[in-house]
Every structure is written in structure tokens, then in C-alpha cells.
Design a protein around this motif. Structure first.
Motif, PDB file in Angstrom:
ATOM      1  N   PRO A   1      44.761  31.510  45.861  1.00 30.38           N
ATOM      2  CA  PRO A   1      43.715  31.867  44.897  1.00 30.38           C
ATOM      3  C   PRO A   1      42.378  32.045  45.622  1.00 30.38           C
ATOM      4  O   PRO A   1      42.195  31.528  46.729  1.00 30.38           O
ATOM      5  N   LEU A   2      41.466  32.783  45.007  1.00 31.46           N
ATOM      6  CA  LEU A   2      40.113  32.952  45.552  1.00 31.46           C
ATOM      7  C   LEU A   2      39.104  32.469  44.520  1.00 31.46           C
ATOM      8  O   LEU A   2      39.229  32.797  43.342  1.00 31.46           O
ATOM      9  N   PRO A   3      38.091  31.717  44.949  1.00 28.12           N
ATOM     10  CA  PRO A   3      37.083  31.260  43.996  1.00 28.12           C
ATOM     11  C   PRO A   3      36.197  32.390  43.477  1.00 28.12           C
ATOM     12  O   PRO A   3      35.653  32.306  42.384  1.00 28.12           O
ATOM     13  N   ASN A   4      36.072  33.459  44.253  1.00 24.98           N
ATOM     14  CA  ASN A   4      35.236  34.592  43.869  1.00 24.98           C
ATOM     15  C   ASN A   4      35.411  35.693  44.900  1.00 24.98           C
ATOM     16  O   ASN A   4      35.845  35.433  46.016  1.00 24.98           O
ATOM     17  N   ALA A   5      35.072  36.893  44.537  1.00 23.25           N
ATOM     18  CA  ALA A   5      35.026  38.033  45.452  1.00 23.25           C
ATOM     19  C   ALA A   5      33.957  38.980  44.915  1.00 23.25           C
ATOM     20  O   ALA A   5      33.466  38.799  43.800  1.00 23.25           O
TER      21      ALA A   5
ATOM     22  N   VAL B   1      27.141  46.364  43.423  1.00 26.08           N
ATOM     23  CA  VAL B   1      28.127  45.334  43.738  1.00 26.08           C
ATOM     24  C   VAL B   1      28.247  44.403  42.535  1.00 26.08           C
ATOM     25  O   VAL B   1      27.268  44.167  41.826  1.00 26.08           O
ATOM     26  N   CYS B   2      29.460  43.883  42.316  1.00 25.94           N
ATOM     27  CA  CYS B   2      29.721  42.989  41.183  1.00 25.94           C
ATOM     28  C   CYS B   2      30.649  41.867  41.615  1.00 25.94           C
ATOM     29  O   CYS B   2      31.642  42.115  42.302  1.00 25.94           O
ATOM     30  N   GLU B   3      30.337  40.648  41.183  1.00 22.92           N
ATOM     31  CA  GLU B   3      31.248  39.549  41.461  1.00 22.92           C
ATOM     32  C   GLU B   3      32.437  39.633  40.510  1.00 22.92           C
ATOM     33  O   GLU B   3      32.307  40.094  39.375  1.00 22.92           O
ATOM     34  N   THR B   4      33.583  39.210  41.007  1.00 23.61           N
ATOM     35  CA  THR B   4      34.805  39.285  40.217  1.00 23.61           C
ATOM     36  C   THR B   4      35.057  38.022  39.401  1.00 23.61           C
ATOM     37  O   THR B   4      35.853  38.038  38.478  1.00 23.61           O
ATOM     38  N   GLY B   5      34.420  36.934  39.764  1.00 21.70           N
ATOM     39  CA  GLY B   5      34.776  35.638  39.214  1.00 21.70           C
ATOM     40  C   GLY B   5      36.018  35.147  39.926  1.00 21.70           C
ATOM     41  O   GLY B   5      36.529  35.780  40.855  1.00 21.70           O
ATOM     42  N   ALA B   6      36.500  33.993  39.519  1.00 19.84           N
ATOM     43  CA  ALA B   6      37.676  33.405  40.155  1.00 19.84           C
ATOM     44  C   ALA B   6      38.879  34.348  40.042  1.00 19.84           C
ATOM     45  O   ALA B   6      39.086  34.981  39.013  1.00 19.84           O
ATOM     46  N   LEU B   7      39.634  34.429  41.119  1.00 17.47           N
ATOM     47  CA  LEU B   7      40.857  35.236  41.156  1.00 17.47           C
ATOM     48  C   LEU B   7      42.029  34.290  41.411  1.00 17.47           C
ATOM     49  O   LEU B   7      42.366  33.994  42.560  1.00 17.47           O
ATOM     50  N   PRO B   8      42.640  33.795  40.342  1.00 17.62           N
ATOM     51  CA  PRO B   8      43.753  32.856  40.521  1.00 17.62           C
ATOM     52  C   PRO B   8      44.967  33.561  41.123  1.00 17.62           C
ATOM     53  O   PRO B   8      45.082  34.782  41.072  1.00 17.62           O
ATOM     54  N   LEU B   9      45.864  32.772  41.660  1.00 14.46           N
ATOM     55  CA  LEU B   9      47.108  33.307  42.208  1.00 14.46           C
ATOM     56  C   LEU B   9      47.864  34.046  41.114  1.00 14.46           C
ATOM     57  O   LEU B   9      48.074  33.510  40.027  1.00 14.46           O
ATOM     58  N   HIS B  10      48.218  35.290  41.363  1.00 19.60           N
ATOM     59  CA  HIS B  10      48.905  36.163  40.403  1.00 19.60           C
ATOM     60  C   HIS B  10      48.121  36.274  39.090  1.00 19.60           C
ATOM     61  O   HIS B  10      48.702  36.310  38.006  1.00 19.60           O
ATOM     62  N   GLY B  11      46.796  36.317  39.208  1.00 13.75           N
ATOM     63  CA  GLY B  11      45.964  36.389  38.016  1.00 13.75           C
ATOM     64  C   GLY B  11      44.850  37.406  38.161  1.00 13.75           C
ATOM     65  O   GLY B  11      44.690  38.054  39.199  1.00 13.75           O
ATOM     66  N   ARG B  12      44.084  37.531  37.092  1.00 13.87           N
ATOM     67  CA  ARG B  12      43.000  38.512  37.031  1.00 13.87           C
ATOM     68  C   ARG B  12      41.640  37.840  37.011  1.00 13.87           C
ATOM     69  O   ARG B  12      41.504  36.729  36.495  1.00 13.87           O
ATOM     70  N   GLY B  13      40.655  38.562  37.515  1.00 17.12           N
ATOM     71  CA  GLY B  13      39.273  38.135  37.412  1.00 17.12           C
ATOM     72  C   GLY B  13      38.674  38.701  36.138  1.00 17.12           C
ATOM     73  O   GLY B  13      39.382  39.241  35.283  1.00 17.12           O
ATOM     74  N   ARG B  14      37.362  38.603  36.023  1.00 19.49           N
ATOM     75  CA  ARG B  14      36.702  39.105  34.818  1.00 19.49           C
ATOM     76  C   ARG B  14      36.722  40.631  34.807  1.00 19.49           C
ATOM     77  O   ARG B  14      36.655  41.276  35.859  1.00 19.49           O
ATOM     78  N   HIS B  15      36.838  41.198  33.637  1.00 16.11           N
ATOM     79  CA  HIS B  15      36.785  42.657  33.495  1.00 16.11           C
ATOM     80  C   HIS B  15      35.345  43.084  33.698  1.00 16.11           C
ATOM     81  O   HIS B  15      34.420  42.477  33.152  1.00 16.11           O
TER      82      HIS B  15
END
Length: 137
Positions: A41-45, A74-88
Motif C-alpha cells: 500500500p502507499l500512504p499517498n502519491a 499536480v494532485c495528491e491521490t490520497g492513500a492507495l491501499p493494496l488492490h484499492g483506489r485513491g480519491r477520485h
């Protein structure tokens, strides 16, 4: 770093972007859904949107987004969980001058130091014609 010279021991993630763009009368709409196929998972991108045309001086950007140049946002994605989505992420960008077409390039600007072996799903170039039609990526 591990014991091997040059070996990276940071997290590995497969960031991907899916969405659509449309251009109508000098206004460009960009809608992006970031996702992470793992294995970590990623905390943000941060995703980057680059245009082939200049943006108008004034922009009302979505929360978590900032202008990064004459043709970039540029826009932050929010948290990107494993096999999950960030904010739209939804953007309505005003162009400085009306254009018959705009190339929109979407890629990762920052991913927290993670390695990503598959860049094909997070680097997109989309040609949007000034027709109001949506172009998916």
C-alpha cells in the motif's frame, strides 16, 4: 539498501490511472481514478497532468491540487491501499486560448519512494478534440 550495491529495498507498488478527458469551448475536463495493484500500500502519491496548451491565469482547482506551471497541475491521490483506489480527482481547467485539440499527459510525479515496475498503466497521453466528446484512458 540491501547488501547488494544498487539494490532498492523500499516498497513496491503498481500505481495505475484510469479516467477520461473532454474538451469543449476552451474548457478541459479531466476525471482520474488512481489505483494500486500492490504489492504494498502507499500512504499517498501525486499525479501530474500536463497539457500541450497553456492554462488560463486563474484556475479553481479541486482540493489537493495545485498548479505547477503554465501547463501543469499536480494532485495528491490520497492513500492507495493494496488492490484499492485513491480519491477520485475531477478537474475543470480553463485554457488561456481556445484550441481545436489538446494533448493531455497524465503520469506519477511522486509516489513516496516506491518502485513501480509497470509504468505502462500510469503514463498516459490522450488527444482531446474540441468536440465535447469524452476520451477514456
Amino acid at each position: 539498501m540491501s547488501g547488494r550495491a544498487g539494490a532498492w529495498t523500499g516498497p513496491e507498488a503498481d500505481v495505475a490511472y484510469h479516467g477520461r478527458v473532454s474538451l469543449a469551448q476552451g474548457r478541459l475536463r479531466v476525471w482520474v481514478v488512481p489505483q494500486n495493484e500492490g504489492p504494498a500500500p502507499l500512504p499517498n502519491a501525486t499525479l501530474r497532468v500536463r497539457l500541450s496548451a497553456e492554462l488560463a491565469d486563474r484556475q479553481e482547482l479541486a482540493e489537493g491540487c495545485a498548479r505547477a506551471g503554465l501547463r501543469e497541475v499536480v494532485c495528491e491521490t490520497g492513500a492507495l491501499p493494496l488492490h484499492g483506489r485513491g480519491r477520485h480527482i475531477g478537474l475543470l481547467l480553463e485554457l488561456k486560448e481556445r484550441q481545436p485539440e489538446v494533448v493531455v499527459r497524465i503520469d506519477t510525479w511522486w509516489n513516496g519512494g516506491a518502485s513501480d515496475r509497470d509504468l505502462s498503466n500510469n503514463q498516459h497521453a490522450v488527444l482531446a478534440l474540441d468536440t465535447g466528446d469524452a476520451y477514456a484512458f
